[in-house]
Design an enzyme around this catalytic site. Structure first.
Site, PDB file in Angstrom:
ATOM      1  N   LYS A 159       0.859  -1.183   0.000  1.00 48.63           N
ATOM      2  CA  LYS A 159       0.000   0.000   0.000  1.00 48.63           C
ATOM      3  C   LYS A 159       0.895   1.234   0.000  1.00 48.63           C
ATOM      4  CE  LYS A 159      -3.698   2.337   2.572  1.00 48.63           C
ATOM      5  NZ  LYS A 159      -4.580   2.273   3.761  1.00 48.63           N
ATOM      6  N   ARG A 207     -10.921   9.651   1.788  1.00 49.93           N
ATOM      7  CA  ARG A 207     -10.852  10.291   3.103  1.00 49.93           C
ATOM      8  C   ARG A 207     -12.032  11.233   3.318  1.00 49.93           C
ATOM      9  NH1 ARG A 207      -4.291  11.068   2.694  1.00 49.93           N
ATOM     10  NH2 ARG A 207      -3.803   8.849   3.048  1.00 49.93           N
ATOM     11  N   TYR A 211     -15.366   0.842  -7.080  1.00 51.03           N
ATOM     12  CA  TYR A 211     -16.659   1.489  -6.892  1.00 51.03           C
ATOM     13  C   TYR A 211     -17.533   1.351  -8.135  1.00 51.03           C
ATOM     14  CZ  TYR A 211     -13.943   3.402  -3.072  1.00 51.03           C
ATOM     15  OH  TYR A 211     -13.135   3.521  -1.967  1.00 51.03           O
ATOM     16  N   LYS A 259      -2.200  -1.412  -3.689  1.00 52.80           N
ATOM     17  CA  LYS A 259      -3.061  -0.235  -3.608  1.00 52.80           C
ATOM     18  C   LYS A 259      -2.194   1.017  -3.665  1.00 52.80           C
ATOM     19  CE  LYS A 259      -6.469   2.035  -0.598  1.00 52.80           C
ATOM     20  NZ  LYS A 259      -7.106   2.053   0.730  1.00 52.80           N
ATOM     21  N   LYS A 312       1.040  10.076   5.921  1.00 56.88           N
ATOM     22  CA  LYS A 312       1.197   8.669   6.278  1.00 56.88           C
ATOM     23  C   LYS A 312       2.470   8.053   5.685  1.00 56.88           C
ATOM     24  CE  LYS A 312      -3.786   8.070   6.856  1.00 56.88           C
ATOM     25  NZ  LYS A 312      -4.942   7.154   6.760  1.00 56.88           N
ATOM     26  N   SER A 335     -10.298   5.576  -4.779  1.00 58.72           N
ATOM     27  CA  SER A 335     -11.266   6.647  -4.963  1.00 58.72           C
ATOM     28  C   SER A 335     -10.828   7.691  -5.984  1.00 58.72           C
ATOM     29  CB  SER A 335     -11.538   7.325  -3.619  1.00 58.72           C
ATOM     30  OG  SER A 335     -10.330   7.845  -3.060  1.00 58.72           O
TER      31      SER A 335
END
Length: 331
Positions: free
Chosen positions: A202, A212, A320, A256, A225, A282
């Site tokens: 990731k 988010r 999605y 990811k 992060k 996303s």
């Protein structure tokens, strides 16, 4: 591979492209509804069960709404859904104890879905960011994300989700050693059949922004992060992380984001031959969906993008687009 084709005109590659029937016969990869996992956002915050502005066509759902979505997924032939909670800000703390509350939003949604649609696989997210006042995937002290203390919290979270009936746990936190700790705890607690789909590679990506927004973490996140998610520049490290997670007991692994990291997907599949997944995140979805809605590209880019994951070696994709893709594949 050694070329064995005759020279032109004996060899004409266009012969096998001449009709749809011929193209189908020689297709090297196929996309199926069975390759799809549908991510869903669940909330019980009044007024939050609404469209996500940065993700056209995606909404946060109530628990009842996720049950209806699961029923829809089953009718469409989608084999699995993945839940992400939009937690009431009042429940977010620096110690994240809501993460392992048996009655938290995610666990209640799992039980409701399994009661109504037992045949569908339910995947959950194992990370502290939905419950963390700091917006991070791990516990924070003096601005530092704590690895070992976070693992203890994640194990408690994983056990609560397994007890609620989750079929697949998706550790997305990127703490070192968490897969082994979860696997040992699951075995000891009688959850030997619960599957771990590890977010093994990731990356610290800018493509996560709309997600988010959807889970209400954008405003809470303090800093970034990059101390625990991967550097987008690194390729060999991804293989080392996958190898580690497999050695610790992961059943499946994930890369990811997806489309910008198809080389990593192919590397993982070639190196390990294990069930390999990618998350069309996303930001990827928002770019494609926004361009489709504006008429800048045709809707066919949806299936083309998903087929690219299969060509790169993925056994499945979190996307999605799952319900729209399922309808398109059904003709």
């Amino acid at each position: 591979m050694t070329p064995t084709d005759a020279s032109f005109p004996a060899a004409r590659f266009r012969r096998l492209r001449r009709t749809q029937a011929l193209r189908d016969l020689v297709a090297e990869h196929r996309l199926s509804v069975k390759d799809l996992i549908w991510p869903l956002f669940v909330t019980d915050v009044a007024g939050a069960d609404a469209p996500v502005a940065s993700m056209p066509g995606v909404s946060r759902l109530t628990v009842e709404g996720t049950v209806r979505a699961a029923e829809e997924a089953a009718k469409l032939g989608i084999p699995a859904i993945c839940l992400f909670p939009y937690t009431d800000p009042a429940l977010k703390t620096e110690t994240c104890e809501e993460a392992w509350n048996p009655e938290n939003l995610s666990n209640r949604a799992v039980r409701a879905i399994k009661a109504a649609v037992p045949e569908i696989a339910v995947m959950t997210d194992v990370a502290l960011d939905p419950y963390n006042a700091n917006g991070h995937d791990g516990l924070v002290r003096d601005g530092v994300i704590l690895n070992d203390e976070t693992i203890e919290a994640l194990v408690r979270m994983a056990l609560a989700q397994a007890e609620a009936g989750a079929d697949i746990l998706g550790p997305s936190d990127m703490m070192d050693g968490r897969i082994g700790a979860m696997r040992r705890a699951l075995e000891a607690d009688g959850h030997k059949d619960v599957t771990i789909l590890s977010y093994a590679a990731k990356f610290a990506s800018a493509f996560y922004g709309p997600f988010r927004d959807a889970v209400g973490a954008s405003g809470a996140l303090k800093g970034d992060k990059k101390t625990y998610q991967m550097n987008p520049a690194n390729r060999d490290e991804a293989l080392r992380l996958v190898a580690r997670d497999l050695s610790e007991g992961a059943d499946m692994v994930m890369v990811k984001p997806g489309m910008p990291y198809l080389d990593i997907c192919r590397d993982v599949k070639n190196a390990f031959g294990v069930p390999t997944y990618a998350y069309q995140v996303s930001g990827e979805y928002a770019m494609l969906k926004g361009a489709i809605l504006n008429g800048w590209v045709k809707e066919e880019v949806m299936l083309e993008s998903l087929l690219a994951f299969r060509r790169a070696g993925c056994d499945g994709i979190l996307t999605y687009f799952a319900p729209d893709a399922a309808r398109a594949l059904a003709g």
